[in-house]
Design an enzyme around this catalytic site. Structure first.
Site, PDB file in Angstrom:
ATOM      1  N   SER A 133       0.840  -1.195   0.000  1.00 56.30           N
ATOM      2  CA  SER A 133       0.000   0.000   0.000  1.00 56.30           C
ATOM      3  C   SER A 133       0.883   1.255   0.000  1.00 56.30           C
ATOM      4  CB  SER A 133      -0.961  -0.055   1.189  1.00 56.30           C
ATOM      5  OG  SER A 133      -2.003   0.877   1.047  1.00 56.30           O
ATOM      6  N   HIS A 152      -7.892  -5.504   0.140  1.00 52.60           N
ATOM      7  CA  HIS A 152      -6.677  -4.705   0.287  1.00 52.60           C
ATOM      8  C   HIS A 152      -5.640  -5.421   1.146  1.00 52.60           C
ATOM      9  CE1 HIS A 152      -4.388  -1.064  -0.119  1.00 52.60           C
ATOM     10  NE2 HIS A 152      -4.265  -0.937   1.182  1.00 52.60           N
TER      11      HIS A 152
END
Length: 263
Positions: free
Chosen positions: A92, A225
């Site tokens: 990320s 995610h």
């Protein structure tokens, strides 16, 4: 304490390892997120886990809100540790920072052996994101929705008050990041992504191939995610295969072809 000590944690030091793996956490994350990575790869790989300011043992320091500033300061602290080949992994926000760190290391004459990026769109793809501008409740809701933080921690008001400034700083760094066009990396890029990630599409993750002249590999996993919560072993296999392919006498990477693999 040196700057290196401030920025880097070695949970399972592997002084005899031929290579090092630099691990950069997600927004709101900390070095301790990589304890299991260090445990899994030692003693074959010396894992360096990055600790951003504003959390855990750096709680009293203000968080940094610029990805470029974080990368600048981190690379300055890393230079004493690039005495052997270094591979970079980031998830990320950590993927964006890993890219910027790789660029800076290359300019310093120490090109990483490879850049592994996870759960993040390619640097040149800009989105308008405003999570960092939300009130505390909105920011907490976003963190909870992504399932990257223990919800029990998010329910503890005292803990929340301690960690929210760091989370907001990290989201600011991630969402205000501006790519600076320049030469492509001369090391391979390996991109991993979850097939149902609400923050990055498969195509946005695949676009990382535009940032290297040295080969690209793309892997899609089931999950969102934080697909890593269930697929860390697969990512570690990818990293381990790369580090085993290296010639310890060289800082160059292994041979990568363009490849796309199912999760």
């Amino acid at each position: 304490m040196t700057d290196t000590d401030l920025w880097v944690r070695r949970f399972h030091p592997a002084d005899a390892a031929a290579t090092r793996l630099l691990c950069l956490p997600h927004a709101g994350g900390s070095a301790s997120w990589f304890v299991r990575v260090a445990r899994a790869l030692a003693p074959e790989v010396d894992v360096l886990a990055v600790q951003y300011p504003g959390r855990q043992d750096r709680l009293r320091e203000p968080g940094l809100t610029s990805a470029h500033e974080i990368a600048d300061r981190l690379v300055a602290a890393l230079l004493p540790l690039v005495d052997r080949p270094v591979t970079v992994f980031g998830h990320s926000l950590g993927a964006t920072l890993g890219f910027e760190v790789a660029l800076r290391l290359r300019r310093a004459g120490v090109s990483p052996t490879a850049l592994f990026v996870s759960g993040r769109r390619a640097p040149h793809l800009r989105k308008v994101e405003r999570t960092h501008l939300r009130d505390d409740a909105g920011l907490i809701a976003e963190v909870r929705a992504l399932a990257g933080t223990d919800n029990a921690l998010l329910e503890d008001e005292d803990v929340l008050q301690m960690v929210l400034p760091a989370i907001r700083s990290d989201y600011t760094a991630a969402e205000t990041y501006e790519y600076r066009p320049g030469p492509r990396l001369d090391c391979p890029i390996v991109a991993h992504v979850g097939d149902s990630d609400p923050r990055v599409t498969v195509d946005e993750a695949r676009a990382w191939q535009e940032h290297t002249d040295a080969g690209f590999e793309f892997v899609v996993h089931p999950g969102g995610h934080f697909y890593l919560n269930d697929n860390m072993s697969a990512v570690l296999r990818s990293i381990r295969a790369h580090t085993r392919s290296l010639n310890p006498a060289s800082r160059g990477g292994g041979t990568f072809a363009h490849a796309e693999q199912p999760g």
